[in-house]
Write a protein that holds these residues in place. Structure first.
Motif, PDB file in Angstrom:
ATOM      1  N   ASP A 278      36.490  48.292  47.286  1.00 29.22           N
ATOM      2  CA  ASP A 278      35.921  49.420  46.541  1.00 29.22           C
ATOM      3  C   ASP A 278      35.656  49.125  45.064  1.00 29.22           C
ATOM      4  O   ASP A 278      34.933  49.877  44.414  1.00 29.22           O
ATOM      5  CB  ASP A 278      36.862  50.635  46.613  1.00 29.22           C
ATOM      6  N   THR A 279      36.274  48.103  44.519  1.00 25.11           N
ATOM      7  CA  THR A 279      36.130  47.894  43.071  1.00 25.11           C
ATOM      8  C   THR A 279      34.904  47.035  42.742  1.00 25.11           C
ATOM      9  O   THR A 279      34.583  46.114  43.477  1.00 25.11           O
ATOM     10  CB  THR A 279      37.402  47.261  42.450  1.00 25.11           C
ATOM     11  N   ASP A 280      34.273  47.378  41.623  1.00 26.20           N
ATOM     12  CA  ASP A 280      33.170  46.522  41.170  1.00 26.20           C
ATOM     13  C   ASP A 280      33.552  45.792  39.875  1.00 26.20           C
ATOM     14  O   ASP A 280      32.721  45.208  39.207  1.00 26.20           O
ATOM     15  CB  ASP A 280      31.889  47.349  40.984  1.00 26.20           C
ATOM     16  N   LYS A 281      34.838  45.833  39.529  1.00 27.94           N
ATOM     17  CA  LYS A 281      35.296  45.138  38.322  1.00 27.94           C
ATOM     18  C   LYS A 281      35.254  43.624  38.561  1.00 27.94           C
ATOM     19  O   LYS A 281      35.668  43.154  39.634  1.00 27.94           O
ATOM     20  CB  LYS A 281      36.732  45.560  37.979  1.00 27.94           C
ATOM     21  N   LYS A 284      39.879  40.517  39.099  1.00 29.96           N
ATOM     22  CA  LYS A 284      40.799  41.114  40.083  1.00 29.96           C
ATOM     23  C   LYS A 284      42.167  40.446  39.946  1.00 29.96           C
ATOM     24  O   LYS A 284      42.297  39.232  40.128  1.00 29.96           O
ATOM     25  CB  LYS A 284      40.247  40.934  41.494  1.00 29.96           C
ATOM     26  N   TYR A 311      38.454  38.367  48.836  1.00 33.90           N
ATOM     27  CA  TYR A 311      37.896  39.102  47.691  1.00 33.90           C
ATOM     28  C   TYR A 311      37.989  38.311  46.384  1.00 33.90           C
ATOM     29  O   TYR A 311      37.722  38.837  45.320  1.00 33.90           O
ATOM     30  CB  TYR A 311      38.569  40.484  47.580  1.00 33.90           C
TER      31      TYR A 311
END
Ligand SMILES: [Fe+2]
Length: 411
Positions: A278-281, A284, A311
């Motif tokens: 879900d993250t677009d940062k 990570k 990921y």
């Protein structure tokens, strides 16, 4: 005659008892209830909100948070924001029942300094006013502090923890939050240790958010109630995990995931995958206590490692070993990269244990194939993690300020 004398004596004794009882009541009425163990956390958007937890020795008193813009800390104008939080109580072994106070503020302005205080709302029952600054809307560069296993028992133990944070903030004065990789105290049921954990680092823990990871000591006997009561954390974690022991949050260009290696691991696997999807940062980072590649491997978290690979997690912060270790960048359990101190193009994940911020050092474990750096220096340590655009720089220091490791991750 004798009877008269006895009556006089009895009267005098009753009078003395009455004076003592009234004196005690008067003292009690005049007693102020100062907040203790105050700690700030990020529960929601770091640009616009902050969360707070504090304890009192008296139960059933209100939980009031007051804030005002600026660093002056004057709480008498019409600009004062006042929030009433929740009050509960917890039975602690060493201190009996304690009042637990939690409050949050939202709708703050980004990149703005606020003064705040907490208390019952009555005069003389406020904490000392301190300040914090919200995250900037457009943030190109920031640093956070990483520590592990403060795990003390005595006041002296936590003096080491306080000294470690003092040196960390002297070295990285602009650090915006702290990630603690677990085992905050030796015995979470010993409330005196918590008093010292917060008390010896008040300056930092009230002004810079502390984001904790649950360690085996924190979740002793499968219950983390006395640990989790001390923190007001995001409630976006895995289903059936103890609330506050699994969560994720964003700061600038980083997405940080906190996992709990002590319980509900299977359900965390599903949650972790969804959370990272879900993250677009671009950055990570994962923090957990008993990590896959610390002093030795921990096969119990191998399902999580596959997700880190999938990921392309940049960095895994670990605890538990009470020694320093840093892995080569790894993918599917194999070393990747050129063996230098620079990781390029998300080629692998680096796993670190930043020794301990407490008194306990373990004997250095046997070197493993994945160890790029591995030592026991028997000094408390901390790391500064600086993210600047496409570059992450990790620097590890000891408590006297000697730099002992450095590496760079380049996107
Ligand atoms: Fe530990």
């Amino acid at each position: 005659m004798k009877l008269q004398k006895e009556i006089v004596w009895l009267g005098l004794i009753i009078l003395v008892i009455l004076v003592i009882v009234m004196g005690l009541e008067w003292m009690k009425a005049g007693q102020t209830v100062k907040p203790k163990s105050l700690v700030m956390t990020i529960k929601d958007d770091a640009r616009t909100s902050r969360a707070f937890t504090w304890y009192t020795t008296k139960l059933d008193i209100a939980s009031v948070l007051q804030l005002v813009k600026g660093s002056e800390g004057k709480f008498d104008g019409e600009n004062v924001m006042e929030i009433t939080g929740s009050t509960s109580s917890i039975d602690t072994d060493s201190h009996g029942d304690q009042g637990v106070h939690k409050a949050e503020v939202s709708k703050l302005e980004p990149e703005t300094t606020y003064s705040y205080r907490v208390g019952s709302g009555k005069d003389k029952e406020w904490s000392v006013p301190v300040t914090f600054t919200t995250e900037a809307e457009e943030l190109d560069e920031f640093t956070f502090i990483n520590v592990a296993d403060s795990q003390g028992i005595t006041e002296e133990d936590f003096e080491l923890w306080g000294m470690t944070l003092n040196k960390a903030f002297e070295t990285f004065p602009n650090a915006r939050f702290i990630v603690h990789n677990g085992d905050l105290t030796e015995d979470p049921e010993d409330e005196l240790a918590w008093d010292h954990f917060f008390g010896k680092a008040t300056k930092w823990l009230t002004q810079v958010p502390l984001m904790p990871v649950t360690g085996n000591h924190d979740e002793v006997d499968g219950v983390a109630d006395r640990y989790i009561a001390h923190f007001n954390l995001p409630d976006n974690g895995a289903e059936n995990s103890i609330e506050g022991t699994t969560y994720s949050f964003d700061y600038g260009s980083a997405h940080i995931v906190v996992l709990n290696t002590e319980s509900n691991m299977k359900e965390q696997t599903k949650w972790l995958e969804q959370d990272l999807a879900d993250t677009d940062k671009p950055w990570k980072i994962v923090a957990m206590h008993r990590g896959p590649y610390g002093g030795k491997t921990n096969g119990k978290v191998k399902d999580w490692v596959s997700i880190f690979d999938k990921y392309k997690v940049d960095l895994v912060l670990q605890g538990h070993n009470h020694e320093y270790s840093r892995s080569y960048p790894l993918r599917e359990g194999t070393i990747v990269g050129d063996g230098s101190n620079i990781v390029n193009n998300r080629e692998g994940t680096v796993y670190v244990v930043p020794n301990t911020a407490g008194q306990k050092f373990n004997e250095k474990k046997e070197d493993q194939f994945y160890h790029q750096v591995h030592f026991q220096n028997e000094k408390q340590m901390f790391a500064g993690v600086k993210i600047e655009g496409d570059t992450l720089t990790f620097q590890a220091y000891d408590v006297v300020g000697e730099k002992l490791d450095e590496f760079v991750i380049q996107h």
